[in-house]
Design a protein around this motif. Structure first.
Motif, mmCIF file in Angstrom:
data_model
loop_
_atom_site.group_PDB
_atom_site.id
_atom_site.type_symbol
_atom_site.label_atom_id
_atom_site.label_comp_id
_atom_site.label_asym_id
_atom_site.label_seq_id
_atom_site.Cartn_x
_atom_site.Cartn_y
_atom_site.Cartn_z
ATOM 1 N N GLN A 72 35.744 40.130 74.564
ATOM 2 C CA GLN A 72 37.116 40.332 74.098
ATOM 3 C C GLN A 72 37.181 41.421 73.036
ATOM 4 O OE1 GLN A 72 39.997 38.843 75.365
ATOM 5 N NE2 GLN A 72 40.839 40.543 74.221
ATOM 6 N N SER A 73 36.204 41.461 72.124
ATOM 7 C CA SER A 73 36.236 42.489 71.085
ATOM 8 C C SER A 73 36.014 43.878 71.683
ATOM 9 C CB SER A 73 35.211 42.199 69.980
ATOM 10 O OG SER A 73 33.896 42.391 70.456
ATOM 11 N N ILE A 74 35.238 43.969 72.733
ATOM 12 C CA ILE A 74 35.002 45.256 73.380
ATOM 13 C C ILE A 74 36.234 45.689 74.162
ATOM 14 C CG2 ILE A 74 33.560 46.447 75.078
ATOM 15 C CD1 ILE A 74 31.280 44.514 74.008
ATOM 16 N N TYR A 75 36.885 44.760 74.835
ATOM 17 C CA TYR A 75 38.146 45.075 75.517
ATOM 18 C C TYR A 75 39.201 45.504 74.499
ATOM 19 C CZ TYR A 75 36.967 43.714 80.279
ATOM 20 O OH TYR A 75 36.432 43.678 81.537
ATOM 21 N N ASN A 76 39.227 44.826 73.354
ATOM 22 C CA ASN A 76 40.180 45.226 72.301
ATOM 23 C C ASN A 76 39.918 46.649 71.837
ATOM 24 O OD1 ASN A 76 41.497 42.772 72.361
ATOM 25 N ND2 ASN A 76 40.433 41.948 70.582
ATOM 26 N N ALA A 77 38.643 46.993 71.656
ATOM 27 C CA ALA A 77 38.301 48.353 71.224
ATOM 28 C C ALA A 77 38.764 49.384 72.260
ATOM 29 C CB ALA A 77 36.795 48.472 70.978
ATOM 30 N N LEU A 113 39.159 51.377 65.013
ATOM 31 C CA LEU A 113 38.910 50.115 65.713
ATOM 32 C C LEU A 113 38.195 50.359 67.035
ATOM 33 C CD1 LEU A 113 42.286 48.236 65.097
ATOM 34 C CD2 LEU A 113 40.078 47.771 64.015
ATOM 35 N N ALA A 114 38.555 51.437 67.714
ATOM 36 C CA ALA A 114 37.922 51.763 68.991
ATOM 37 C C ALA A 114 36.441 52.082 68.810
ATOM 38 C CB ALA A 114 38.638 52.944 69.649
ATOM 39 N N GLU A 115 36.090 52.731 67.710
ATOM 40 C CA GLU A 115 34.687 53.078 67.458
ATOM 41 C C GLU A 115 33.806 51.837 67.432
ATOM 42 O OE1 GLU A 115 33.993 55.504 64.036
ATOM 43 O OE2 GLU A 115 35.394 57.041 64.710
ATOM 44 N N GLU A 116 34.355 50.732 66.945
ATOM 45 C CA GLU A 116 33.566 49.504 66.850
ATOM 46 C C GLU A 116 33.078 49.024 68.215
ATOM 47 O OE1 GLU A 116 35.788 46.579 64.641
ATOM 48 O OE2 GLU A 116 36.184 47.995 63.027
ATOM 49 N N GLY A 117 33.837 49.295 69.261
ATOM 50 C CA GLY A 117 33.436 48.851 70.590
ATOM 51 C C GLY A 117 32.697 49.894 71.395
ATOM 52 N N ALA A 118 32.783 51.164 70.998
ATOM 53 C CA ALA A 118 32.165 52.237 71.785
ATOM 54 C C ALA A 118 30.658 52.043 71.907
ATOM 55 C CB ALA A 118 32.474 53.597 71.160
ATOM 56 N N ALA A 157 28.346 64.062 70.239
ATOM 57 C CA ALA A 157 28.765 62.815 70.880
ATOM 58 C C ALA A 157 27.556 62.069 71.431
ATOM 59 C CB ALA A 157 29.777 63.109 71.992
ATOM 60 N N TYR A 158 26.625 62.806 72.036
ATOM 61 C CA TYR A 158 25.419 62.194 72.582
ATOM 62 C C TYR A 158 24.594 61.546 71.475
ATOM 63 C CZ TYR A 158 21.077 61.597 75.141
ATOM 64 O OH TYR A 158 19.963 61.061 75.712
ATOM 65 N N THR A 159 24.459 62.256 70.358
ATOM 66 C CA THR A 159 23.708 61.728 69.216
ATOM 67 C C THR A 159 24.349 60.454 68.687
ATOM 68 O OG1 THR A 159 22.958 63.948 68.635
ATOM 69 C CG2 THR A 159 22.838 62.270 66.908
ATOM 70 N N LYS A 160 25.685 60.461 68.552
ATOM 71 C CA LYS A 160 26.380 59.257 68.093
ATOM 72 C C LYS A 160 26.172 58.106 69.062
ATOM 73 C CE LYS A 160 30.115 60.625 65.069
ATOM 74 N NZ LYS A 160 30.106 59.548 64.117
ATOM 75 N N ALA A 161 26.258 58.395 70.347
ATOM 76 C CA ALA A 161 26.070 57.347 71.351
ATOM 77 C C ALA A 161 24.663 56.767 71.267
ATOM 78 C CB ALA A 161 26.337 57.901 72.751
ATOM 79 N N GLN A 162 23.668 57.611 71.074
ATOM 80 C CA GLN A 162 22.289 57.145 70.984
ATOM 81 C C GLN A 162 22.031 56.387 69.689
ATOM 82 O OE1 GLN A 162 20.304 57.321 73.702
ATOM 83 N NE2 GLN A 162 22.212 58.105 74.517
ATOM 84 N N SER A 163 22.575 56.903 68.581
ATOM 85 C CA SER A 163 22.331 56.243 67.299
ATOM 86 C C SER A 163 23.013 54.894 67.243
ATOM 87 C CB SER A 163 22.778 57.128 66.136
ATOM 88 O OG SER A 163 24.182 57.310 66.145
ATOM 89 N N MET A 164 24.139 54.763 67.899
ATOM 90 C CA MET A 164 24.820 53.472 67.923
ATOM 91 C C MET A 164 24.022 52.455 68.708
ATOM 92 S SD MET A 164 27.365 53.466 66.111
ATOM 93 C CE MET A 164 28.142 54.707 65.128
#
Length: 170
Positions: A72-77, A113-118, A157-164
């Motif tokens: 649900q939190s990911i859908y919300n994001a 808020l969207a970043e939290e689920g990305a 963007a790739y770096t952020k995706a990997q670091s997350m």
């Protein structure tokens, strides 16, 4: 041809019909309504025309198996990313004034808020989502990102995706 693509997608992923119906309602709203009396009405419009896209995308992108967040939190994001994007689309077409500053703050709130689920999506899906979340100045001029700039922002963007993803595993 589009029906075949949608039919194939629906057969492969657990998509709910409600966001599709709601998006159609948003398209109907586009033909009859051009002004909203308050943010609740505007939010509902943003949900119908853009939040639904986020909700449809999550089953296709997938949620990372290692994610400890609720679905649900990911859908919300994903919903918040759509809301933030639609508010930004509206802001691009409107001149700067005091009201717009409040809406800009509101759009940034939804992007945060969207970043939290990305970072909770399947690894292969994080990069395009982070690409859409990267900050660029679209509030003072019409947003347009040329091919060169797009290519230059992809590594970030790739770096952020990997670091997350490494943060999830900790």
């Amino acid at each position: 041809m589009l029906d075949a693509a949608l039919t194939d997608t629906i057969s492969k992923f657990p998509l709910d019909i409600k966001p599709f119906r709601d998006m159609i309602e948003g398209m109907r709203m586009d033909t009859t309504r051009f002004r909203y009396d308050n943010f609740q009405e505007l939010y509902l419009y943003c949900y119908y025309v853009a939040g639904t896209v986020g909700l449809m995308s999550v089953p296709v992108m997938g949620i990372a198996a290692e994610s400890e967040s609720s679905a649900q939190s990911i859908y919300n994001a994903a919903l918040y990313l759509g809301i933030g994007n639609q508010l930004t689309n509206i802001l691009r077409d409107v001149g700067e004034e005091e009201f717009m500053k409040e809406q800009i703050t509101r759009a940034r709130f939804y992007f945060n808020l969207a970043e939290e689920g990305a970072s909770k999506l399947e690894k292969a899906s994080r990069w395009p989502v982070w690409s859409s979340l990267l900050d660029y100045d679209n509030f003072t001029r019409r947003a347009y990102v040329g091919r060169t700039k797009k290519l230059l922002t992809l590594p970030l963007a790739y770096t952020k995706a990997q670091s997350m993803s490494s943060l999830i595993l900790q």
